[in-house]
Design a protein around this motif. Structure first.
Motif, PDB file in Angstrom:
ATOM      1  N   LEU B  15       9.654  -1.415  -4.016  1.00  0.00           N
ATOM      2  CA  LEU B  15       8.705  -0.693  -4.342  1.00  0.00           C
ATOM      3  C   LEU B  15       7.550  -0.424  -3.339  1.00  0.00           C
ATOM      4  CD1 LEU B  15       7.981  -1.889  -7.958  1.00  0.00           C
ATOM      5  CD2 LEU B  15       9.135   0.325  -7.295  1.00  0.00           C
ATOM      6  N   MET B  16       6.942  -1.588  -2.671  1.00  0.00           N
ATOM      7  CA  MET B  16       5.996  -1.107  -1.766  1.00  0.00           C
ATOM      8  C   MET B  16       6.408  -0.367  -0.722  1.00  0.00           C
ATOM      9  SD  MET B  16       4.405  -4.632  -0.099  1.00  0.00           S
ATOM     10  CE  MET B  16       3.718  -5.416  -1.392  1.00  0.00           C
ATOM     11  N   MET B  17       7.707  -0.674  -0.212  1.00  0.00           N
ATOM     12  CA  MET B  17       8.020   0.165   0.762  1.00  0.00           C
ATOM     13  C   MET B  17       8.316   1.706   0.523  1.00  0.00           C
ATOM     14  SD  MET B  17       8.068  -1.531   3.519  1.00  0.00           S
ATOM     15  CE  MET B  17       6.679  -2.648   2.966  1.00  0.00           C
ATOM     16  N   ILE B  18       8.784   1.986  -0.726  1.00  0.00           N
ATOM     17  CA  ILE B  18       8.894   3.118  -1.240  1.00  0.00           C
ATOM     18  C   ILE B  18       7.442   3.862  -1.199  1.00  0.00           C
ATOM     19  CG2 ILE B  18       9.301   4.787  -3.117  1.00  0.00           C
ATOM     20  CD1 ILE B  18      11.544   2.475  -4.244  1.00  0.00           C
ATOM     21  N   GLY B  19       6.368   3.117  -1.791  1.00  0.00           N
ATOM     22  CA  GLY B  19       5.107   3.714  -1.668  1.00  0.00           C
ATOM     23  C   GLY B  19       4.598   3.944  -0.466  1.00  0.00           C
ATOM     24  N   LEU B  20       4.952   3.039   0.563  1.00  0.00           N
ATOM     25  CA  LEU B  20       4.348   3.170   1.925  1.00  0.00           C
ATOM     26  C   LEU B  20       5.023   4.491   2.744  1.00  0.00           C
ATOM     27  CD1 LEU B  20       2.670   2.180   4.163  1.00  0.00           C
ATOM     28  CD2 LEU B  20       4.704   0.841   5.163  1.00  0.00           C
ATOM     29  N   TYR B  21       6.293   4.727   2.397  1.00  0.00           N
ATOM     30  CA  TYR B  21       7.119   5.852   2.962  1.00  0.00           C
ATOM     31  C   TYR B  21       6.432   7.278   2.302  1.00  0.00           C
ATOM     32  CZ  TYR B  21      10.599   9.233   4.220  1.00  0.00           C
ATOM     33  OH  TYR B  21      11.289  10.176   4.832  1.00  0.00           O
ATOM     34  N   THR B  22       6.187   7.177   0.985  1.00  0.00           N
ATOM     35  CA  THR B  22       5.608   8.350   0.449  1.00  0.00           C
ATOM     36  C   THR B  22       4.189   8.742   0.930  1.00  0.00           C
ATOM     37  OG1 THR B  22       6.449   7.454  -1.427  1.00  0.00           O
ATOM     38  CG2 THR B  22       5.184   9.316  -1.729  1.00  0.00           C
ATOM     39  N   ALA B  23       3.445   7.447   1.342  1.00  0.00           N
ATOM     40  CA  ALA B  23       2.216   7.664   1.902  1.00  0.00           C
ATOM     41  C   ALA B  23       2.025   8.328   3.259  1.00  0.00           C
ATOM     42  CB  ALA B  23       1.180   6.484   1.715  1.00  0.00           C
ATOM     43  N   SER B  37      -0.500   4.696  -5.170  1.00  0.00           N
ATOM     44  CA  SER B  37      -0.698   4.004  -6.450  1.00  0.00           C
ATOM     45  C   SER B  37       0.583   3.321  -6.554  1.00  0.00           C
ATOM     46  CB  SER B  37      -1.113   4.976  -7.388  1.00  0.00           C
ATOM     47  OG  SER B  37      -0.259   6.047  -8.020  1.00  0.00           O
ATOM     48  N   ILE B  38       1.846   3.629  -6.364  1.00  0.00           N
ATOM     49  CA  ILE B  38       3.007   2.880  -6.457  1.00  0.00           C
ATOM     50  C   ILE B  38       2.830   1.634  -5.525  1.00  0.00           C
ATOM     51  CG2 ILE B  38       5.548   2.877  -5.850  1.00  0.00           C
ATOM     52  CD1 ILE B  38       5.602   5.925  -6.408  1.00  0.00           C
ATOM     53  N   PHE B  39       2.358   1.654  -4.119  1.00  0.00           N
ATOM     54  CA  PHE B  39       2.238   0.435  -3.416  1.00  0.00           C
ATOM     55  C   PHE B  39       1.156  -0.315  -4.348  1.00  0.00           C
ATOM     56  CE2 PHE B  39       0.383  -2.003   0.001  1.00  0.00           C
ATOM     57  CZ  PHE B  39       1.405  -1.712   1.191  1.00  0.00           C
ATOM     58  N   GLN B  40       0.198   0.097  -4.919  1.00  0.00           N
ATOM     59  CA  GLN B  40      -0.745  -0.717  -5.626  1.00  0.00           C
ATOM     60  C   GLN B  40       0.007  -1.533  -6.773  1.00  0.00           C
ATOM     61  OE1 GLN B  40      -3.654   1.552  -7.140  1.00  0.00           O
ATOM     62  NE2 GLN B  40      -5.271   0.746  -6.246  1.00  0.00           N
ATOM     63  N   VAL B  41       0.971  -0.744  -7.424  1.00  0.00           N
ATOM     64  CA  VAL B  41       1.459  -1.398  -8.707  1.00  0.00           C
ATOM     65  C   VAL B  41       2.387  -2.624  -8.168  1.00  0.00           C
ATOM     66  CG1 VAL B  41       3.228  -1.122 -10.357  1.00  0.00           C
ATOM     67  CG2 VAL B  41       1.214   0.390 -10.287  1.00  0.00           C
ATOM     68  N   SER B  42       3.082  -2.258  -6.915  1.00  0.00           N
ATOM     69  CA  SER B  42       3.845  -3.298  -6.482  1.00  0.00           C
ATOM     70  C   SER B  42       3.043  -4.592  -6.083  1.00  0.00           C
ATOM     71  CB  SER B  42       4.866  -2.935  -5.349  1.00  0.00           C
ATOM     72  OG  SER B  42       4.057  -2.824  -4.195  1.00  0.00           O
ATOM     73  N   VAL B  43       2.061  -4.447  -5.434  1.00  0.00           N
ATOM     74  CA  VAL B  43       1.038  -5.550  -4.916  1.00  0.00           C
ATOM     75  C   VAL B  43       0.840  -6.367  -6.451  1.00  0.00           C
ATOM     76  CG1 VAL B  43      -1.140  -6.496  -4.244  1.00  0.00           C
ATOM     77  CG2 VAL B  43       0.278  -4.531  -3.182  1.00  0.00           C
ATOM     78  N   PHE B  44       0.317  -5.497  -7.388  1.00  0.00           N
ATOM     79  CA  PHE B  44      -0.022  -6.245  -8.808  1.00  0.00           C
ATOM     80  C   PHE B  44       1.197  -7.054  -9.390  1.00  0.00           C
ATOM     81  CE2 PHE B  44      -2.620  -2.280  -9.750  1.00  0.00           C
ATOM     82  CZ  PHE B  44      -3.561  -2.588  -8.879  1.00  0.00           C
TER      83      PHE B  44
END
Lengths: 179, 118, 141
Positions: B15-23, B37-44
């Motif tokens: 999830l973190m990588m999907i978020g990072l790629y999108t960003a 915010s996807i990145f954030q949720v993965s950290v949570f």
């Protein structure tokens, strides 16, 4: 049973995240982000974090979706079509991802009660907070009392962000509103 | 019984990588914030997974309960979520102002316009 | 939304329970899940729902923006003020034992109550202010 649910929900979250990332219509992406937040709230409940799940359901699925839609109504609804995939970004992401996954191999298993994270202050909070604070919700007593200084900082961050938005988007009140 | 093992951590990383790629790869500024915010949720999720104790229950004291999950990650993430929405709204406000100034919220078009103006 | 009578009627039924629920979450956060952060967001969500249905002008008549701007700062002040009170009573900053030295758990309970109230006020006011700022801005083009 909860293990199956956990795996299924997390897989569904990954699928949703990929869908959000590829979606051209920003309105749909915003709504999907809301669903994504709801799913993560369910996972938090499975992992015993009821307070966190509560917050995520109210914040992620409620307020942040409204704010995203508000921004889209002020700017644009459609994302510009990107033809080429960004190979460099993909490479960076793949390298970072594999390094992180390599790092997780040393982590303790899911729910291991002997994991290092449970050996430090958590025991003391669980044993003593009942008599020291007189309230049953450990999360509240840690949040407001044991780590009160930390929470004061967080509230100040929220305050500052609110001031920032008001400064960027203009005063929320005008003279004529109140007459 | 299916054992989860390390699956939760791997899901968080994906999830973190999907978020990072999108960003980093998407030029649209709103999309970048959604990626963040996807990145954030993965950290949570990562933090909350670490705090889980099998057989434990939510950290609210009660009669006859022996094991509780670790309350400390819950506290950290609880405040992080609300701070996250506050900073997300600040980012969205910036996007609105950029959209008004440049008439677009695509990163490459904004850079093009900056070069023309110079 | 001028002719949407169903959302109008339904929201009239929903908004009071949402506000009541926010207060319950705020003041019952010591015993069950909940606390200032959640309560603030839920309270703001009720105002957001009202604004979406009845329009920004109507909402600003009820929730005065001037008061909201004051409350944004008031919550942080209440939080930091609780800490300063314990400082001036000779204890550490934010050590709520100072509020009732004879019975420390009672003092702690009172301190947690005040601090959570401060958090709730700030979070609710900031969320409402942010939403009003977004909703009040007009598209220029």
């Amino acid at each position: 049973m909860t293990e199956i649910l956990d795996i299924a929900l997390l897989s569904f979250m990954i699928v949703l995240a990929i869908a959000v990332s590829r979606m051209q219509n920003l309105f749909m992406a915003a709504m999907m982000t809301g669903i994504f937040s709801f799913l993560s709230a369910i996972v938090f409940t499975l992992l015993d974090a009821v307070d966190v799940a509560f917050t995520e359901a109210a914040v992620g699925a409620g307020v942040s979706t409204v704010l995203l839609l508000g921004t889209l109504s002020l700017t644009t609804r459609e994302e510009k079509i990107v033809k080429k995939n960004n190979a460099l970004a993909l490479l960076v992401v793949l390298i970072t991802g594999s390094a992180l996954i390599y790092g997780t191999l040393d982590m303790p298993n899911y729910g291991d009660p002997n994991a290092p994270v449970h050996q430090h202050v958590a025991d003391r909070y669980i044993e003593k907070s009942g008599e020291e604070m007189g309230i049953p919700n450990i999360v509240t007593s840690v949040l407001a009392s044991y780590r009160g200084y930390d929470t004061l900082g967080e509230v100040t961050v929220i305050f500052t962000a609110g001031i920032g938005v008001i400064l960027l988007l203009g005063h929320i009140w005008r003279k004529e509103d109140e007459q | 019984m299916i054992s989860v093992g390390l699956f939760n951590y791997w899901a968080c990383m994906v999830l973190m990588m999907i978020g990072l790629y999108t960003a980093i790869a998407r030029p649209n500024l709103v999309k970048k914030l959604i990626g963040l915010s996807i990145f954030q949720v993965s950290v949570f999720l990562l933090y909350i997974t670490v705090g889980k104790v099998s057989g434990g229950t939510a950290p609210i004291l009660g009669e006859g309960i022996e094991a509780y999950s670790n309350p400390l990650p819950h506290v950290l993430i609880l405040t992080a979520i609300v701070v996250g929405i506050a900073t997300l709204s600040l980012g969205l406000a910036l996007v609105v102002r950029i959209g008004e100034a440049y008439d677009t919220i695509e990163e490459d078009e904004i850079i093009e316009r900056d070069i023309v103006n110079d | 939304m001028k002719h949407e009578s169903i959302p109008r009627v339904v929201s009239k039924w929903f908004i009071p329970p949402i506000l009541l629920f926010a207060l319950y979450v705020q003041f019952h956060g010591d015993f069950g899940p909940g606390g200032g952060f959640q309560a603030g967001v839920i309270f703001a969500a009720a105002v957001v729902l009202y604004t979406l249905i009845f329009g920004l002008q109507a909402a600003k008549q009820i929730v005065k923006p001037r008061i909201i701007e004051t409350l944004v700062a008031l919550g942080v002040l209440l939080y930091a003020g609780t800490g300063l009170v314990s400082l001036f009573l000779g204890y550490n900053f934010l050590d709520y034992t100072a509020l009732d030295p004879a019975d420390p758990p009672h003092g702690q309970h009172l301190g947690i109550f005040l601090v959570e109230l401060g958090v709730g006020i700030t979070v609710a006011a900031v969320m409402i202010a942010i939403f009003f700022a977004f909703a009040g801005r007009r598209r220029l083009r």
